[in-house]
Design a protein around this motif. Structure first.
Motif, PDB file in Angstrom:
ATOM      1  N   ALA A 277     -30.452  23.926 -60.664  1.00 46.59           N
ATOM      2  CA  ALA A 277     -29.915  23.407 -61.937  1.00 46.59           C
ATOM      3  C   ALA A 277     -30.612  24.083 -63.111  1.00 46.59           C
ATOM      4  O   ALA A 277     -29.965  24.490 -64.076  1.00 46.59           O
ATOM      5  CB  ALA A 277     -30.107  21.885 -62.011  1.00 46.59           C
ATOM      6  N   LYS A 278     -31.933  24.220 -63.012  1.00 46.97           N
ATOM      7  CA  LYS A 278     -32.681  24.894 -64.077  1.00 46.97           C
ATOM      8  C   LYS A 278     -32.201  26.337 -64.238  1.00 46.97           C
ATOM      9  O   LYS A 278     -32.010  26.815 -65.356  1.00 46.97           O
ATOM     10  CB  LYS A 278     -34.179  24.896 -63.766  1.00 46.97           C
ATOM     11  CG  LYS A 278     -35.007  25.617 -64.828  1.00 46.97           C
ATOM     12  CD  LYS A 278     -36.442  25.766 -64.411  1.00 46.97           C
ATOM     13  CE  LYS A 278     -36.629  27.167 -63.913  1.00 46.97           C
ATOM     14  NZ  LYS A 278     -37.971  27.550 -63.573  1.00 46.97           N
TER      15      LYS A 278
ATOM     16  N   LEU B 240     -28.809  26.212 -66.056  1.00 44.93           N
ATOM     17  CA  LEU B 240     -28.881  25.677 -67.422  1.00 44.93           C
ATOM     18  C   LEU B 240     -29.658  26.572 -68.380  1.00 44.93           C
ATOM     19  O   LEU B 240     -29.402  26.559 -69.579  1.00 44.93           O
ATOM     20  CB  LEU B 240     -29.480  24.268 -67.403  1.00 44.93           C
ATOM     21  CG  LEU B 240     -28.593  23.210 -66.758  1.00 44.93           C
ATOM     22  CD1 LEU B 240     -29.342  21.900 -66.596  1.00 44.93           C
ATOM     23  CD2 LEU B 240     -27.314  23.018 -67.541  1.00 44.93           C
ATOM     24  N   THR B 241     -30.582  27.364 -67.866  1.00 42.96           N
ATOM     25  CA  THR B 241     -31.355  28.252 -68.736  1.00 42.96           C
ATOM     26  C   THR B 241     -30.754  29.652 -68.840  1.00 42.96           C
ATOM     27  O   THR B 241     -31.268  30.483 -69.578  1.00 42.96           O
ATOM     28  CB  THR B 241     -32.822  28.357 -68.254  1.00 42.96           C
ATOM     29  OG1 THR B 241     -32.835  28.833 -66.907  1.00 42.96           O
ATOM     30  CG2 THR B 241     -33.536  27.025 -68.350  1.00 42.96           C
TER      31      THR B 241
ATOM     32  N   GLY C 283     -27.733  17.986 -63.499  1.00 39.31           N
ATOM     33  CA  GLY C 283     -28.960  17.573 -64.174  1.00 39.31           C
ATOM     34  C   GLY C 283     -28.960  16.091 -64.472  1.00 39.31           C
ATOM     35  O   GLY C 283     -29.977  15.403 -64.304  1.00 39.31           O
TER      36      GLY C 283
ATOM     37  N   LEU D 257     -37.063  16.544 -60.735  1.00 37.87           N
ATOM     38  CA  LEU D 257     -36.904  17.303 -61.982  1.00 37.87           C
ATOM     39  C   LEU D 257     -38.236  17.626 -62.653  1.00 37.87           C
ATOM     40  O   LEU D 257     -38.311  18.536 -63.468  1.00 37.87           O
ATOM     41  CB  LEU D 257     -36.057  16.519 -62.977  1.00 37.87           C
ATOM     42  CG  LEU D 257     -34.555  16.640 -62.874  1.00 37.87           C
ATOM     43  CD1 LEU D 257     -33.895  15.875 -64.008  1.00 37.87           C
ATOM     44  CD2 LEU D 257     -34.084  18.055 -62.870  1.00 37.87           C
TER      45      LEU D 257
ATOM     46  N   HIS E  92     -39.483  21.068 -63.561  1.00 37.13           N
ATOM     47  CA  HIS E  92     -38.537  21.849 -64.366  1.00 37.13           C
ATOM     48  C   HIS E  92     -38.072  21.093 -65.607  1.00 37.13           C
ATOM     49  O   HIS E  92     -37.186  21.558 -66.318  1.00 37.13           O
ATOM     50  CB  HIS E  92     -37.315  22.217 -63.512  1.00 37.13           C
ATOM     51  CG  HIS E  92     -37.663  22.787 -62.182  1.00 37.13           C
ATOM     52  ND1 HIS E  92     -38.245  24.026 -62.040  1.00 37.13           N
ATOM     53  CD2 HIS E  92     -37.568  22.273 -60.937  1.00 37.13           C
ATOM     54  CE1 HIS E  92     -38.472  24.259 -60.761  1.00 37.13           C
ATOM     55  NE2 HIS E  92     -38.074  23.207 -60.075  1.00 37.13           N
TER      56      HIS E  92
ATOM     57  N   ILE F 257     -35.428  22.487 -68.444  1.00 39.17           N
ATOM     58  CA  ILE F 257     -34.091  21.895 -68.438  1.00 39.17           C
ATOM     59  C   ILE F 257     -33.825  21.155 -69.745  1.00 39.17           C
ATOM     60  O   ILE F 257     -32.777  21.335 -70.371  1.00 39.17           O
ATOM     61  CB  ILE F 257     -33.909  20.961 -67.218  1.00 39.17           C
ATOM     62  CG1 ILE F 257     -33.807  21.806 -65.937  1.00 39.17           C
ATOM     63  CG2 ILE F 257     -32.684  20.063 -67.374  1.00 39.17           C
ATOM     64  CD1 ILE F 257     -33.793  21.002 -64.653  1.00 39.17           C
ATOM     65  N   THR F 258     -34.781  20.340 -70.183  1.00 41.35           N
ATOM     66  CA  THR F 258     -34.585  19.571 -71.414  1.00 41.35           C
ATOM     67  C   THR F 258     -34.425  20.505 -72.611  1.00 41.35           C
ATOM     68  O   THR F 258     -33.523  20.320 -73.437  1.00 41.35           O
ATOM     69  CB  THR F 258     -35.762  18.602 -71.644  1.00 41.35           C
ATOM     70  OG1 THR F 258     -35.908  17.780 -70.483  1.00 41.35           O
ATOM     71  CG2 THR F 258     -35.529  17.723 -72.852  1.00 41.35           C
TER      72      THR F 258
ATOM     73  N   CYS G 270     -26.650  13.981 -70.236  1.00 47.95           N
ATOM     74  CA  CYS G 270     -27.787  14.562 -69.530  1.00 47.95           C
ATOM     75  C   CYS G 270     -29.092  14.223 -70.252  1.00 47.95           C
ATOM     76  O   CYS G 270     -30.068  13.776 -69.637  1.00 47.95           O
ATOM     77  CB  CYS G 270     -27.603  16.074 -69.398  1.00 47.95           C
ATOM     78  SG  CYS G 270     -28.826  16.874 -68.338  1.00 47.95           S
TER      79      CYS G 270
END
Length: 153
Positions: A34-35, A38-39, A56, A67, A70, A74-75, A99
């Motif tokens: 996911a990271k 998303l990045t 996420g 999570l 990461h 992610i945030t 999210c």
């Protein structure tokens, strides 16, 4: 990429449906995936990106510990993608907000940098903050109503 989208969909479904059956190592790899999506700025606003936002969100809700390593990346990535004043009818904004809301509610925020944590708290108020704001708003409305009544007499 269709293969990537299919993979993210499968991971999302697995975490959503049977998180308790997944070993911690698998959940850690899912969070890492996911990271990765998303990045990756080249995937911004794609179907893969949207599905990764959903992943996420479900990870934050069902497996927040996975999570943790990461969480900062992610945030920060979701905050960067998310419009500051999201449009109500925009599904991408809604995914970002959901999210961030789930991260705010379910994850241990102490691992976040001060700047990311403060931006998250500013964008997504806690339930206590939201309730406090509603109470303040209703008190102001009551006071205004009293003033209106007094000025009418």
């Amino acid at each position: 990429d269709d293969q990537c989208l299919l993979g993210i969909r499968v991971l999302h479904r697995a975490v959503d449906v049977c998180v308790s059956a997944l070993p911690a190592l698998v959940l850690a790899k899912v969070a890492e995936a996911a990271k990765g999506v998303l990045t990756d700025n080249t995937l911004h606003h794609t179907r893969v990106d949207r599905k990764a936002l959903m992943l996420g969100c479900v990870l934050a809700r069902a497996a927040p510990a996975a999570l943790s390593p990461h969480l900062e990346a992610i945030t920060a990535a979701v905050l960067k993608k998310s419009p500051i004043a999201p449009a109500k009818a925009d599904p991408f904004s809604t995914l970002c907000t959901n999210c961030l809301l789930m991260i705010r509610r379910k994850c241990e925020l102490t691992s976040l940098s001060a700047s990311t944590a403060s931006e998250l708290k500013a964008r997504v108020p806690s339930e206590e903050d939201a309730l406090g704001a509603l109470e303040e708003e209703s008190e102001v409305e009551e006071e205004q109503a009293l003033l209106d009544v007094e000025s009418a007499h």
